[in-house]
Design a protein around this motif. Structure first.
Motif, PDB file in Angstrom:
ATOM      1  N   LEU A 129      -8.086  -0.049 -13.631  1.00 24.65           N
ATOM      2  CA  LEU A 129      -8.065  -1.498 -13.434  1.00 24.65           C
ATOM      3  C   LEU A 129      -6.648  -2.023 -13.271  1.00 24.65           C
ATOM      4  O   LEU A 129      -6.378  -2.856 -12.404  1.00 24.65           O
ATOM      5  N   ILE A 130      -5.737  -1.530 -14.080  1.00 30.54           N
ATOM      6  CA  ILE A 130      -4.342  -1.961 -13.992  1.00 30.54           C
ATOM      7  C   ILE A 130      -3.737  -1.528 -12.662  1.00 30.54           C
ATOM      8  O   ILE A 130      -3.045  -2.306 -11.998  1.00 30.54           O
ATOM      9  N   GLU A 131      -3.987  -0.301 -12.239  1.00 35.71           N
ATOM     10  CA  GLU A 131      -3.466   0.178 -10.956  1.00 35.71           C
ATOM     11  C   GLU A 131      -4.012  -0.647  -9.798  1.00 35.71           C
ATOM     12  O   GLU A 131      -3.271  -0.984  -8.869  1.00 35.71           O
ATOM     13  N   ASN A 132      -5.301  -0.981  -9.840  1.00 35.46           N
ATOM     14  CA  ASN A 132      -5.892  -1.811  -8.782  1.00 35.46           C
ATOM     15  C   ASN A 132      -5.261  -3.197  -8.762  1.00 35.46           C
ATOM     16  O   ASN A 132      -4.981  -3.739  -7.688  1.00 35.46           O
ATOM     17  N   GLU A 133      -5.035  -3.782  -9.921  1.00 33.69           N
ATOM     18  CA  GLU A 133      -4.424  -5.106  -9.996  1.00 33.69           C
ATOM     19  C   GLU A 133      -3.004  -5.081  -9.436  1.00 33.69           C
ATOM     20  O   GLU A 133      -2.609  -5.954  -8.666  1.00 33.69           O
ATOM     21  N   ILE A 134      -2.251  -4.074  -9.790  1.00 33.52           N
ATOM     22  CA  ILE A 134      -0.883  -3.949  -9.279  1.00 33.52           C
ATOM     23  C   ILE A 134      -0.897  -3.751  -7.767  1.00 33.52           C
ATOM     24  O   ILE A 134      -0.107  -4.359  -7.039  1.00 33.52           O
ATOM     25  N   THR A 135      -1.804  -2.920  -7.276  1.00 30.97           N
ATOM     26  CA  THR A 135      -1.914  -2.689  -5.838  1.00 30.97           C
ATOM     27  C   THR A 135      -2.219  -3.984  -5.097  1.00 30.97           C
ATOM     28  O   THR A 135      -1.596  -4.281  -4.074  1.00 30.97           O
ATOM     29  N   HIS A 136      -3.158  -4.780  -5.614  1.00 30.98           N
ATOM     30  CA  HIS A 136      -3.503  -6.051  -4.970  1.00 30.98           C
ATOM     31  C   HIS A 136      -2.320  -7.018  -4.969  1.00 30.98           C
ATOM     32  O   HIS A 136      -2.085  -7.724  -3.976  1.00 30.98           O
ATOM     33  N   LYS A 137      -1.571  -7.050  -6.045  1.00 33.12           N
ATOM     34  CA  LYS A 137      -0.406  -7.936  -6.106  1.00 33.12           C
ATOM     35  C   LYS A 137       0.673  -7.496  -5.122  1.00 33.12           C
ATOM     36  O   LYS A 137       1.273  -8.324  -4.442  1.00 33.12           O
ATOM     37  N   ILE A 138       0.899  -6.197  -5.021  1.00 29.91           N
ATOM     38  CA  ILE A 138       1.902  -5.696  -4.075  1.00 29.91           C
ATOM     39  C   ILE A 138       1.463  -5.981  -2.645  1.00 29.91           C
ATOM     40  O   ILE A 138       2.284  -6.358  -1.796  1.00 29.91           O
ATOM     41  N   GLU A 139       0.181  -5.820  -2.353  1.00 28.88           N
ATOM     42  CA  GLU A 139      -0.320  -6.134  -1.010  1.00 28.88           C
ATOM     43  C   GLU A 139      -0.131  -7.613  -0.699  1.00 28.88           C
ATOM     44  O   GLU A 139       0.269  -7.968   0.417  1.00 28.88           O
ATOM     45  N   ALA A 140      -0.386  -8.492  -1.649  1.00 27.01           N
ATOM     46  CA  ALA A 140      -0.195  -9.929  -1.434  1.00 27.01           C
ATOM     47  C   ALA A 140       1.272 -10.248  -1.197  1.00 27.01           C
ATOM     48  O   ALA A 140       1.610 -11.037  -0.306  1.00 27.01           O
ATOM     49  N   ILE A 141       2.143  -9.622  -1.955  1.00 31.78           N
ATOM     50  CA  ILE A 141       3.588  -9.831  -1.770  1.00 31.78           C
ATOM     51  C   ILE A 141       4.021  -9.355  -0.390  1.00 31.78           C
ATOM     52  O   ILE A 141       4.764 -10.036   0.319  1.00 31.78           O
ATOM     53  N   SER A 142       3.524  -8.185   0.019  1.00 31.85           N
ATOM     54  CA  SER A 142       3.945  -7.643   1.317  1.00 31.85           C
ATOM     55  C   SER A 142       3.445  -8.505   2.470  1.00 31.85           C
ATOM     56  O   SER A 142       4.162  -8.718   3.450  1.00 31.85           O
ATOM     57  N   LYS A 143       2.223  -9.038   2.367  1.00 35.98           N
ATOM     58  CA  LYS A 143       1.709  -9.906   3.431  1.00 35.98           C
ATOM     59  C   LYS A 143       2.482 -11.212   3.489  1.00 35.98           C
ATOM     60  O   LYS A 143       2.801 -11.702   4.579  1.00 35.98           O
ATOM     61  N   THR A 144       2.811 -11.769   2.343  1.00 34.56           N
ATOM     62  CA  THR A 144       3.620 -12.992   2.307  1.00 34.56           C
ATOM     63  C   THR A 144       5.002 -12.726   2.883  1.00 34.56           C
ATOM     64  O   THR A 144       5.521 -13.523   3.675  1.00 34.56           O
ATOM     65  N   LEU A 145       5.583 -11.615   2.518  1.00 33.20           N
ATOM     66  CA  LEU A 145       6.898 -11.240   3.028  1.00 33.20           C
ATOM     67  C   LEU A 145       6.862 -11.057   4.540  1.00 33.20           C
ATOM     68  O   LEU A 145       7.740 -11.543   5.255  1.00 33.20           O
ATOM     69  N   ALA A 146       5.823 -10.399   5.041  1.00 31.53           N
ATOM     70  CA  ALA A 146       5.710 -10.156   6.484  1.00 31.53           C
ATOM     71  C   ALA A 146       5.601 -11.462   7.269  1.00 31.53           C
ATOM     72  O   ALA A 146       6.139 -11.569   8.377  1.00 31.53           O
ATOM     73  N   LYS A 147       4.927 -12.453   6.703  1.00 32.97           N
ATOM     74  CA  LYS A 147       4.763 -13.734   7.397  1.00 32.97           C
ATOM     75  C   LYS A 147       6.022 -14.582   7.359  1.00 32.97           C
ATOM     76  O   LYS A 147       6.234 -15.412   8.248  1.00 32.97           O
TER      77      LYS A 147
END
Length: 115
Positions: free
Chosen positions: A33-51
């Motif tokens: 659960l913790i790994e999934n939560e961290i993965t989702h947060k990193i994906e959100a950060i990367s998408k925000t960064l890309a935009k």
């Protein structure tokens, strides 16, 4: 050994085994659960960064490396649509092409998170 003592020891042994197995199961599930939560947060950060990234920023590599340290990540690599590295912790790799299939996944809107 008396029967009562044998029953009591057996009860405690079975209880210990059940608690141990349950604890291991809870630990594994919590870790996932913790790994999934961290993965989702990193994906959100990367998408925000890309935009919001300005690829014409002359300090882009330094800014991205600072950001990766602030986020406690090993590194962040940004590539352009031609698979050319715009940022990388190893400055010698900036401007070189990404090899392998990773770039295609990223250019199709995905991200890559190495654990």
């Amino acid at each position: 050994m008396r029967l009562f003592t044998k029953i009591t020891l057996t009860f405690f042994l079975i209880s210990f085994i059940v608690l141990s197995i349950t604890s291991v199961f809870i630990f594994i599930q919590s870790k996932k659960l913790i790994e999934n939560e961290i993965t989702h947060k990193i994906e959100a950060i990367s998408k925000t960064l890309a935009k919001n990234i300005n690829i014409n920023n002359p300090n882009l590599n330094e800014d991205i490396n600072t950001l990766s340290k602030e986020l406690n990540l090993d590194f962040i690599v940004i590539i352009d649509k031609n698979q050319k590295r715009l940022t990388h912790p190893n400055k010698d790799l900036i401007g070189t092409l990404v090899e392998g299939g990773d770039a295609k996944q990223v250019l199709n809107g995905g991200g890559i998170i190495y654990q």
